[in-house]
Scaffold this motif. Structure first.
Motif, mmCIF file in Angstrom:
data_model
loop_
_atom_site.group_PDB
_atom_site.id
_atom_site.type_symbol
_atom_site.label_atom_id
_atom_site.label_comp_id
_atom_site.label_asym_id
_atom_site.label_seq_id
_atom_site.Cartn_x
_atom_site.Cartn_y
_atom_site.Cartn_z
ATOM 1 N N ALA A 176 -11.096 7.877 -1.723
ATOM 2 C CA ALA A 176 -9.889 7.054 -1.874
ATOM 3 C C ALA A 176 -8.872 7.347 -0.777
ATOM 4 O O ALA A 176 -8.211 6.435 -0.280
ATOM 5 N N ARG A 177 -8.743 8.601 -0.357
ATOM 6 C CA ARG A 177 -7.774 8.939 0.694
ATOM 7 C C ARG A 177 -8.211 8.362 2.040
ATOM 8 O O ARG A 177 -7.369 8.025 2.858
ATOM 9 N N SER A 178 -9.508 8.223 2.287
ATOM 10 C CA SER A 178 -9.946 7.601 3.541
ATOM 11 C C SER A 178 -9.660 6.108 3.521
ATOM 12 O O SER A 178 -9.433 5.498 4.557
ATOM 13 N N LEU A 179 -9.648 5.541 2.341
ATOM 14 C CA LEU A 179 -9.368 4.117 2.198
ATOM 15 C C LEU A 179 -7.919 3.805 2.559
ATOM 16 O O LEU A 179 -7.643 2.889 3.319
ATOM 17 N N VAL A 180 -6.988 4.577 2.043
ATOM 18 C CA VAL A 180 -5.566 4.291 2.285
ATOM 19 C C VAL A 180 -5.037 4.997 3.519
ATOM 20 O O VAL A 180 -3.961 4.650 4.008
ATOM 21 N N ASP A 237 -5.668 5.916 -6.030
ATOM 22 C CA ASP A 237 -6.609 5.619 -7.108
ATOM 23 C C ASP A 237 -6.603 4.128 -7.458
ATOM 24 O O ASP A 237 -7.659 3.525 -7.633
ATOM 25 N N ALA A 238 -5.424 3.524 -7.528
ATOM 26 C CA ALA A 238 -5.340 2.083 -7.822
ATOM 27 C C ALA A 238 -5.982 1.272 -6.697
ATOM 28 O O ALA A 238 -6.691 0.286 -6.960
ATOM 29 N N CYS A 239 -5.764 1.696 -5.457
ATOM 30 C CA CYS A 239 -6.391 1.005 -4.323
ATOM 31 C C CYS A 239 -7.912 1.118 -4.403
ATOM 32 O O CYS A 239 -8.629 0.142 -4.172
ATOM 33 N N ALA A 240 -8.393 2.320 -4.734
ATOM 34 C CA ALA A 240 -9.838 2.534 -4.841
ATOM 35 C C ALA A 240 -10.432 1.665 -5.950
ATOM 36 O O ALA A 240 -11.514 1.090 -5.778
ATOM 37 N N GLN A 241 -9.736 1.545 -7.071
ATOM 38 C CA GLN A 241 -10.220 0.689 -8.162
ATOM 39 C C GLN A 241 -10.307 -0.763 -7.712
ATOM 40 O O GLN A 241 -11.311 -1.440 -7.974
#
Length: 93
Positions: A9-13, A22-26
């Motif tokens: 998730a941290r690599s995503l944002v 976490d919301a972004c990952a979901q």
């Protein structure tokens, strides 16, 4: 066939302060699953993430080795397109 995708998730944002990782990952995971189901409706799909900066990885089982590696590459391509083109961001509350 089973498709598994895992990402951090941290690599995503990245360094975007104010985003809820976490919301972004979901949201990203749901969009990715929808797109993968559109392309491989017969597949069992599992999307998971960690809270760190792990890069995106794909694993395909239930196919011959060479075909599985080709599908993995396509899955990673789809993941990249979803990451770039779909609004998955969510602000932290």
């Amino acid at each position: 066939m089973r498709l598994g995708v895992r990402f951090g998730a941290r690599s995503l944002v990245g360094a975007h302060d104010g985003l809820d990782a976490d919301a972004c990952a979901q949201r990203y995971g749901a969009a990715l699953e929808q797109e993968l189901r559109r392309r491989w409706p017969e597949a069992a799909i599992e999307i998971s993430w960690t809270g760190d900066k792990t890069g995106t990885g794909a694993e395909v089982t239930g196919l011959e080795e060479a075909e599985a590696r080709g599908v993995e590459r396509m899955v990673l391509d789809v993941a990249w397109v979803v990451r770039q083109m779909i609004d998955w961001s969510a602000a932290a509350e």
